[in-house]
Design a protein around this motif. Structure first.
Motif, PDB file in Angstrom:
ATOM      1  N   VAL A   1       8.576   6.027   7.549  1.00  0.00           N
ATOM      2  CA  VAL A   1       9.569   6.006   7.317  1.00  0.00           C
ATOM      3  C   VAL A   1       9.385   5.765   5.425  1.00  0.00           C
ATOM      4  CG1 VAL A   1      11.360   3.678   6.897  1.00  0.00           C
ATOM      5  CG2 VAL A   1      10.239   4.340   9.247  1.00  0.00           C
ATOM      6  N   TYR A   2      10.087   6.539   5.058  1.00  0.00           N
ATOM      7  CA  TYR A   2      10.086   6.258   3.672  1.00  0.00           C
ATOM      8  C   TYR A   2      11.237   4.615   3.044  1.00  0.00           C
ATOM      9  CZ  TYR A   2       7.585  10.256   2.479  1.00  0.00           C
ATOM     10  OH  TYR A   2       6.594  11.537   2.742  1.00  0.00           O
TER      11      TYR A   2
ATOM     12  N   TRP B   1       0.936  -1.563   0.158  1.00  0.00           N
ATOM     13  CA  TRP B   1       0.102   0.135   0.229  1.00  0.00           C
ATOM     14  C   TRP B   1       0.949   0.990  -0.158  1.00  0.00           C
ATOM     15  CZ3 TRP B   1       0.721   2.430   4.833  1.00  0.00           C
ATOM     16  CH2 TRP B   1       1.914   1.627   5.689  1.00  0.00           C
ATOM     17  N   ILE B   2      -0.011   2.526  -0.629  1.00  0.00           N
ATOM     18  CA  ILE B   2       1.281   3.379  -0.432  1.00  0.00           C
ATOM     19  C   ILE B   2       0.617   4.707   0.291  1.00  0.00           C
ATOM     20  CG2 ILE B   2       2.138   5.634  -1.997  1.00  0.00           C
ATOM     21  CD1 ILE B   2       3.094   2.971  -2.518  1.00  0.00           C
TER      22      ILE B   2
ATOM     23  N   SER C   1       7.143   7.008  -8.386  1.00  0.00           N
ATOM     24  CA  SER C   1       8.369   8.413  -8.593  1.00  0.00           C
ATOM     25  C   SER C   1       8.365   9.851  -7.122  1.00  0.00           C
ATOM     26  CB  SER C   1       8.579   9.288  -9.425  1.00  0.00           C
ATOM     27  OG  SER C   1       7.380   9.908 -10.228  1.00  0.00           O
ATOM     28  N   GLU C   2       6.219   9.968  -7.018  1.00  0.00           N
ATOM     29  CA  GLU C   2       6.290  11.348  -6.470  1.00  0.00           C
ATOM     30  C   GLU C   2       6.519  11.130  -5.212  1.00  0.00           C
ATOM     31  OE1 GLU C   2       3.033   9.766  -7.916  1.00  0.00           O
ATOM     32  OE2 GLU C   2       4.298  10.247 -10.019  1.00  0.00           O
ATOM     33  N   ASN C   3       6.594   9.918  -4.345  1.00  0.00           N
ATOM     34  CA  ASN C   3       6.680   9.688  -3.258  1.00  0.00           C
ATOM     35  C   ASN C   3       8.376  10.194  -2.558  1.00  0.00           C
ATOM     36  OD1 ASN C   3       4.601   8.789  -2.720  1.00  0.00           O
ATOM     37  ND2 ASN C   3       4.631   7.201  -2.872  1.00  0.00           N
ATOM     38  N   LYS C   4       9.185   9.174  -3.904  1.00  0.00           N
ATOM     39  CA  LYS C   4      10.815   9.945  -4.255  1.00  0.00           C
ATOM     40  C   LYS C   4      11.081  11.269  -3.919  1.00  0.00           C
ATOM     41  CE  LYS C   4      13.366   8.492  -7.576  1.00  0.00           C
ATOM     42  NZ  LYS C   4      14.292   8.017  -9.042  1.00  0.00           N
ATOM     43  N   ASP C   5       9.710  11.456  -4.732  1.00  0.00           N
ATOM     44  CA  ASP C   5      10.765  13.070  -4.927  1.00  0.00           C
ATOM     45  C   ASP C   5      10.753  13.747  -3.542  1.00  0.00           C
ATOM     46  OD1 ASP C   5      11.474  13.052  -7.602  1.00  0.00           O
ATOM     47  OD2 ASP C   5       9.103  13.075  -8.136  1.00  0.00           O
TER      48      ASP C   5
ATOM     49  N   LEU D   1      18.631   8.174  -0.578  1.00  0.00           N
ATOM     50  CA  LEU D   1      18.261   7.180  -0.560  1.00  0.00           C
ATOM     51  C   LEU D   1      17.199   6.779   0.472  1.00  0.00           C
ATOM     52  CD1 LEU D   1      21.517   5.425  -2.384  1.00  0.00           C
ATOM     53  CD2 LEU D   1      20.137   6.453  -3.545  1.00  0.00           C
ATOM     54  N   PRO D   2      16.631   6.078   0.597  1.00  0.00           N
ATOM     55  CA  PRO D   2      15.972   5.240   2.304  1.00  0.00           C
ATOM     56  C   PRO D   2      16.652   4.156   2.689  1.00  0.00           C
ATOM     57  CG  PRO D   2      15.728   4.006   0.044  1.00  0.00           C
ATOM     58  CD  PRO D   2      15.957   5.430  -0.574  1.00  0.00           C
ATOM     59  N   PRO D   3      16.259   3.664   3.275  1.00  0.00           N
ATOM     60  CA  PRO D   3      14.620   4.223   4.590  1.00  0.00           C
ATOM     61  C   PRO D   3      15.609   5.758   4.957  1.00  0.00           C
ATOM     62  CG  PRO D   3      16.611   2.990   5.279  1.00  0.00           C
ATOM     63  CD  PRO D   3      16.934   2.964   4.833  1.00  0.00           C
TER      64      PRO D   3
END
Length: 105
Positions: free
Chosen positions: A19-20, A8-9, A57-61, A73-75
């Motif tokens: 936590v990303y 899930w997002i 990709s919006e979550n990474k940005d 970079l995650p986490p």
């Protein structure tokens, strides 16, 4: 909540620990680091949300913008809109017995 089977997002982070993370990675170290964070938070009964940056990709940005690092970079760990730090900072907080302070609880 566990680090496995996250399908899930969450689009926006509400107040609380977020936590990303990356569900898809060839890096064993990254996977171990994420599992360590999830394990520690769960064992201390600290509620958290995991946001998978590999699905959109919006979550990474968004993670990189909030962390103030275009190559982060995650986490990566946040409390609401406040950036707490990366895995190294998380581990240091545990070592110094300042996890709650690190997580801004």
């Amino acid at each position: 909540m566990t680090g496995t089977g996250l399908d899930w997002i969450i689009q926006t982070a509400d107040m609380g620990v977020t936590v990303y993370m990356a569900s898809v990675s060839s890096s064993l170290e990254l996977k171990k680091n994420q599992e360590r964070i999830f394990s520690v938070l769960s064992s201390k009964k600290i509620p958290f949300k995991a946001i998978d940056i590999t699905q959109q990709s919006e979550n990474k940005d968004f993670m990189r913008k909030k962390a103030g690092n275009p190559k982060a970079l995650p986490p990566q760990i946040f409390n609401g809109d406040a950036y707490c730090g990366d895995f190294a900072a998380f581990e240091k907080a545990i070592e110094m017995e300042k996890l709650e302070q690190f997580l801004k609880l």
